[in-house]
Design a protein around this motif. Structure first.
Motif, mmCIF file in Angstrom:
data_model
loop_
_atom_site.group_PDB
_atom_site.id
_atom_site.type_symbol
_atom_site.label_atom_id
_atom_site.label_comp_id
_atom_site.label_asym_id
_atom_site.label_seq_id
_atom_site.Cartn_x
_atom_site.Cartn_y
_atom_site.Cartn_z
ATOM 1 N N LYS A 116 0.931 -0.687 0.454
ATOM 2 C CA LYS A 116 -0.117 0.066 0.239
ATOM 3 C C LYS A 116 1.114 1.348 0.196
ATOM 4 O O LYS A 116 0.620 2.461 -0.481
ATOM 5 C CB LYS A 116 -0.693 0.467 1.267
ATOM 6 N N ASN A 119 2.264 1.988 -3.082
ATOM 7 C CA ASN A 119 1.532 1.885 -4.160
ATOM 8 C C ASN A 119 1.729 1.267 -5.481
ATOM 9 O O ASN A 119 1.226 1.421 -6.653
ATOM 10 C CB ASN A 119 1.316 3.016 -4.622
ATOM 11 N N GLU A 121 0.812 -2.101 -7.499
ATOM 12 C CA GLU A 121 0.346 -2.918 -8.381
ATOM 13 C C GLU A 121 0.272 -4.372 -8.257
ATOM 14 O O GLU A 121 -0.711 -4.947 -8.131
ATOM 15 C CB GLU A 121 -0.509 -2.801 -9.753
ATOM 16 N N LEU A 124 0.925 -5.776 -5.067
ATOM 17 C CA LEU A 124 -1.178 -5.502 -3.716
ATOM 18 C C LEU A 124 -1.303 -6.980 -4.712
ATOM 19 O O LEU A 124 -1.657 -7.376 -3.014
ATOM 20 C CB LEU A 124 -1.448 -4.455 -4.729
ATOM 21 N N GLY A 153 -9.240 -5.292 -0.073
ATOM 22 C CA GLY A 153 -8.689 -3.641 0.353
ATOM 23 C C GLY A 153 -7.697 -3.536 -0.938
ATOM 24 O O GLY A 153 -7.076 -2.443 -1.657
ATOM 25 N N LEU A 154 -6.585 -4.371 -1.136
ATOM 26 C CA LEU A 154 -5.402 -4.708 -1.445
ATOM 27 C C LEU A 154 -5.876 -4.666 -3.208
ATOM 28 O O LEU A 154 -4.974 -3.925 -3.847
ATOM 29 C CB LEU A 154 -4.572 -5.811 -1.753
ATOM 30 N N GLN A 156 -8.777 -3.676 -4.889
ATOM 31 C CA GLN A 156 -9.501 -2.122 -5.009
ATOM 32 C C GLN A 156 -8.159 -1.487 -5.135
ATOM 33 O O GLN A 156 -8.554 -0.483 -6.341
ATOM 34 C CB GLN A 156 -10.538 -1.760 -3.730
ATOM 35 N N GLN A 157 -7.102 -1.850 -4.697
ATOM 36 C CA GLN A 157 -6.147 -0.464 -4.760
ATOM 37 C C GLN A 157 -5.603 -0.598 -5.887
ATOM 38 O O GLN A 157 -5.150 0.648 -6.967
ATOM 39 C CB GLN A 157 -4.718 -0.212 -3.236
ATOM 40 N N GLY A 160 -8.052 0.751 -9.360
ATOM 41 C CA GLY A 160 -7.226 1.662 -9.326
ATOM 42 C C GLY A 160 -5.890 1.999 -9.993
ATOM 43 O O GLY A 160 -6.623 3.073 -10.880
ATOM 44 N N LEU A 161 -4.832 1.425 -10.048
ATOM 45 C CA LEU A 161 -3.521 1.577 -10.683
ATOM 46 C C LEU A 161 -3.919 1.106 -12.531
ATOM 47 O O LEU A 161 -3.483 1.334 -12.714
ATOM 48 C CB LEU A 161 -3.168 1.112 -10.053
#
Length: 281
Positions: A116, A119, A121, A124, A153-154, A156-157, A160-161
């Motif tokens: 996280k 950041n 991909e 994560l 949660g991981l 979803q982040q 987003g990338l």
């Protein structure tokens, strides 16, 4: 990847009975408005995830005082540190330490916390997949819910990338299903298959969910797409055999179970399959 993590991934990809238990979803013969796709949910509703503090405290109980102090030192380094690199170093140290102790979920958690911060991909999705791979082996429902929530949660982040990455979308759908958000996960899978009708992982998960919800015709359709692309996919073959069995196609079910046996090459598994076949032959 640490040695124990590689072993876990490899075992989970081969042992089909673990995959069969994977969903732990109580069948519910309800069709979705969208083309009657499967809906399956835990009859008791969503289970509250276990608290991280409780998971860590229980894991520490079996450790000697020196290891407990070492872990506490890394944890204090995280809470005291404002520098990104200091926190990242502590997360990675805790991930390595818990991995060396054979605790994959806590190793995945700290890898995820580091991911996280980075950041990244790849980092994560790697940490999320460790959770998803371990979940079939976790017997405690609350801890399993925690793993699913962390993976979600991981992912979803990561999504987003790279919002167009179908692999991430399928993994995210899997985490949603496992955390109890079944309809949300199914809708995400349908979006993937709308643009890529032959997507192996999306059809595999949809096929498995169709079996658990008793929609066997839909399961056969989905799983056959997988097998057309991957004839030796043991998970797809296993669930296809289950669908055949449930619809009275015993000959096809037995032949498909026999094929799974030849692909898995495990004496214990073969014995279980033989006994299972005898139960409905």
């Amino acid at each position: 990847m640490r040695k124990s993590q590689w072993i876990l991934v490899l075992v989970a990809s081969v042992v089909v009975f673990s995959l069969y238990v994977f969903g732990r979803i109580v069948p519910k013969n309800t069709e979705m408005p969208d083309n009657g796709q499967v809906a399956a949910a835990d009859a008791a509703g969503q289970i509250a995830p276990a608290a991280l503090e409780d998971i860590v405290a229980k894991a520490k109980q079996s450790l000697n005082p020196a290891l407990q102090m070492r872990i506490s030192g890394f944890e204090n380094s995280i809470t005291r540190g404002d520098l990104r690199d200091q926190k990242l170093s502590a997360y990675n140290a805790l991930a390595r330490l818990w991995d060396s102790l054979g605790n994959i979920p806590l190793s995945a958690y700290y890898l995820g916390e580091g991911a996280k911060l980075e950041n990244s991909e790849n980092s994560l999705t790697f940490a999320a997949n460790l959770f998803l791979t371990h979940m079939p082996h976790e017997q405690d429902a609350a801890r399993r819910a925690w793993e699913a929530t962390e993976a979600q949660g991981l992912l979803q982040q990561a999504s987003g990338l790279d919002p167009q990455n179908d692999t991430i979308q399928v993994a995210l759908a899997n985490s949603e299903v496992q955390s109890g958000n079944v309809m949300q996960g199914v809708q995400r899978l349908l979006k993937v298959t709308a643009t890529d009708p032959d997507n192996v992982q999306a059809n595999l998960l949809l096929g498995r969910l169709s079996v658990t919800s008793g929609q066997y015709d839909k399961a056969v359709e989905r799983l056959q797409k997988v097998i057309n692309r991957q004839p030796d996919n043991t998970e797809a073959l296993y669930f296809l055999a289950e669908a055949y069995k449930a619809t009275g196609k015993k000959k096809e079910a037995i032949a498909t179970f026999e094929k799974v046996k030849t692909l898995v090459h495990d004496t214990g598994f073969s014995k279980e399959i033989d006994q299972y076949i005898q139960s409905f032959k």
